[in-house]
Design a protein around this motif. Sequence first.
Motif, PDB file in Angstrom:
ATOM      1  N   ARG A  50     -29.438  -9.567   1.544  1.00  0.00           N
ATOM      2  CA  ARG A  50     -29.442 -10.564   2.605  1.00  0.00           C
ATOM      3  C   ARG A  50     -28.772 -11.867   2.166  1.00  0.00           C
ATOM      4  O   ARG A  50     -28.229 -12.605   2.985  1.00  0.00           O
ATOM      5  CB  ARG A  50     -30.877 -10.837   3.054  1.00  0.00           C
ATOM      6  CG  ARG A  50     -31.000 -11.667   4.317  1.00  0.00           C
ATOM      7  CD  ARG A  50     -32.444 -11.778   4.749  1.00  0.00           C
ATOM      8  NE  ARG A  50     -32.984 -10.494   5.157  1.00  0.00           N
ATOM      9  CZ  ARG A  50     -32.867  -9.980   6.370  1.00  0.00           C
ATOM     10  NH1 ARG A  50     -32.203 -10.650   7.305  1.00  0.00           N
ATOM     11  NH2 ARG A  50     -33.394  -8.810   6.670  1.00  0.00           N
ATOM     12  N   ASP A  51     -28.780 -12.130   0.860  1.00  0.00           N
ATOM     13  CA  ASP A  51     -28.169 -13.358   0.352  1.00  0.00           C
ATOM     14  C   ASP A  51     -26.695 -13.430   0.748  1.00  0.00           C
ATOM     15  O   ASP A  51     -25.951 -12.463   0.581  1.00  0.00           O
ATOM     16  CB  ASP A  51     -28.281 -13.422  -1.175  1.00  0.00           C
ATOM     17  CG  ASP A  51     -29.692 -13.710  -1.638  1.00  0.00           C
ATOM     18  OD1 ASP A  51     -30.528 -14.082  -0.798  1.00  0.00           O
ATOM     19  OD2 ASP A  51     -29.961 -13.545  -2.845  1.00  0.00           O
ATOM     20  N   GLY A  52     -26.290 -14.576   1.252  1.00  0.00           N
ATOM     21  CA  GLY A  52     -24.889 -14.779   1.599  1.00  0.00           C
ATOM     22  C   GLY A  52     -24.515 -14.312   2.989  1.00  0.00           C
ATOM     23  O   GLY A  52     -23.399 -14.559   3.457  1.00  0.00           O
ATOM     24  N   PHE A  53     -25.442 -13.626   3.668  1.00  0.00           N
ATOM     25  CA  PHE A  53     -25.144 -13.149   5.023  1.00  0.00           C
ATOM     26  C   PHE A  53     -25.174 -14.315   6.003  1.00  0.00           C
ATOM     27  O   PHE A  53     -25.995 -15.212   5.904  1.00  0.00           O
ATOM     28  CB  PHE A  53     -26.169 -12.107   5.451  1.00  0.00           C
ATOM     29  CG  PHE A  53     -26.016 -11.673   6.882  1.00  0.00           C
ATOM     30  CD1 PHE A  53     -25.027 -10.785   7.250  1.00  0.00           C
ATOM     31  CD2 PHE A  53     -26.856 -12.179   7.867  1.00  0.00           C
ATOM     32  CE1 PHE A  53     -24.875 -10.388   8.578  1.00  0.00           C
ATOM     33  CE2 PHE A  53     -26.722 -11.796   9.191  1.00  0.00           C
ATOM     34  CZ  PHE A  53     -25.727 -10.902   9.541  1.00  0.00           C
ATOM     35  N   ARG A  54     -24.255 -14.282   6.960  1.00  0.00           N
ATOM     36  CA  ARG A  54     -24.255 -15.299   8.009  1.00  0.00           C
ATOM     37  C   ARG A  54     -23.791 -14.682   9.319  1.00  0.00           C
ATOM     38  O   ARG A  54     -23.062 -13.699   9.347  1.00  0.00           O
ATOM     39  CB  ARG A  54     -23.340 -16.467   7.618  1.00  0.00           C
ATOM     40  CG  ARG A  54     -21.886 -16.075   7.380  1.00  0.00           C
ATOM     41  CD  ARG A  54     -21.107 -17.235   6.800  1.00  0.00           C
ATOM     42  NE  ARG A  54     -19.704 -16.927   6.594  1.00  0.00           N
ATOM     43  CZ  ARG A  54     -18.869 -17.691   5.885  1.00  0.00           C
ATOM     44  NH1 ARG A  54     -19.314 -18.805   5.332  1.00  0.00           N
ATOM     45  NH2 ARG A  54     -17.615 -17.345   5.738  1.00  0.00           N
ATOM     46  N   GLU A  55     -24.233 -15.268  10.395  1.00  0.00           N
ATOM     47  CA  GLU A  55     -23.889 -14.764  11.728  1.00  0.00           C
ATOM     48  C   GLU A  55     -22.414 -15.000  12.039  1.00  0.00           C
ATOM     49  O   GLU A  55     -21.835 -16.007  11.620  1.00  0.00           O
ATOM     50  CB  GLU A  55     -24.735 -15.484  12.784  1.00  0.00           C
ATOM     51  CG  GLU A  55     -26.217 -15.208  12.689  1.00  0.00           C
ATOM     52  CD  GLU A  55     -26.641 -14.005  13.508  1.00  0.00           C
ATOM     53  OE1 GLU A  55     -25.816 -13.502  14.292  1.00  0.00           O
ATOM     54  OE2 GLU A  55     -27.798 -13.574  13.351  1.00  0.00           O
ATOM     55  N   ASP A  56     -21.811 -14.061  12.743  1.00  0.00           N
ATOM     56  CA  ASP A  56     -20.468 -14.261  13.281  1.00  0.00           C
ATOM     57  C   ASP A  56     -20.567 -14.067  14.793  1.00  0.00           C
ATOM     58  O   ASP A  56     -20.919 -12.983  15.260  1.00  0.00           O
ATOM     59  CB  ASP A  56     -19.477 -13.262  12.681  1.00  0.00           C
ATOM     60  CG  ASP A  56     -18.034 -13.580  13.050  1.00  0.00           C
ATOM     61  OD1 ASP A  56     -17.809 -14.002  14.207  1.00  0.00           O
ATOM     62  OD2 ASP A  56     -17.139 -13.399  12.215  1.00  0.00           O
TER      63      ASP A  56
END
Length: 286
Positions: free
Chosen positions: A46-52
Amino acid sequence: MKKFPALLLLLLMGAFSLNAQLLYKCESPNGDTITWIMGTMHYTERDGFREDPIFDSLIAAADVFFEEPLLDEHLSREQLARLSRAQRYEGGKTLKDFVSKKDLKQLTAQLSDQLNVAPSVIRHSFIYAPFFMLSKLPPKDSLRHLELDNYLIAKAKFHKRRIVPLDHPDSIHQTALILRDKHQPEWLLKVYPTYYKTNAMLEKAYRAQDTAKVISFLGYSADTLLITRRNEQWVKIIERESGKKNFIEAGLAHVIAPFDGLLDYFRRKNWNVSGVHVNLFATENN
């Protein structure tokens, strides 16, 4: 002549490098039908994940959302019980019944560290494959992992899209049996010393949207039954159920596999296939 397969793989990798993406737009020759395909990695950190925001807009506009269902979706209670039996060692045995104390100690240390669970959970594990081990983690331990498939499926449900599963219960059960045959205790002993190191490199390549590296890690070892035959069935469902605007989420191997991947299916139909860069992960500086 023996060098030809290696040369062919290099050519394929070069082609993927020119179109290294996770999201693809497939447009029919006359432009009246557009199908978007997102290649997922079923479990990632999950680390580093971001919404697009592109996913919200594409899925909201889709007439049909096709999903590669996770193994326990769309199943009745009886089918779930059948699947659960297929995911277990036979005879009610656990990992400790199959390996020596020395090997068990090594596996326990590796698995408990990588899966972030207590050693006792590993020693008494009745699940035979890393994929299933990860999918069975308690909620508190699974917070560090992200299921990209569920992330996209949740958006389809939020926008009340028509969701069509690409697998039916029998093929899901067959997939579990294939994985059971492949992931025997001997496989764990042979693979686990490097499994998570390789998997970490594969995940890094996925996050960088470097499909050439993904293919090189897979070695196009995509099992015929797990990829090719399932894709053959999937395209029939896609042909039958598609609207004018569609969104497909499926494991990246299903999407980019040479010769029998979903992208090649659309290319054979003379559709225009183009990659679109997405911003799902923070850029790594290494």
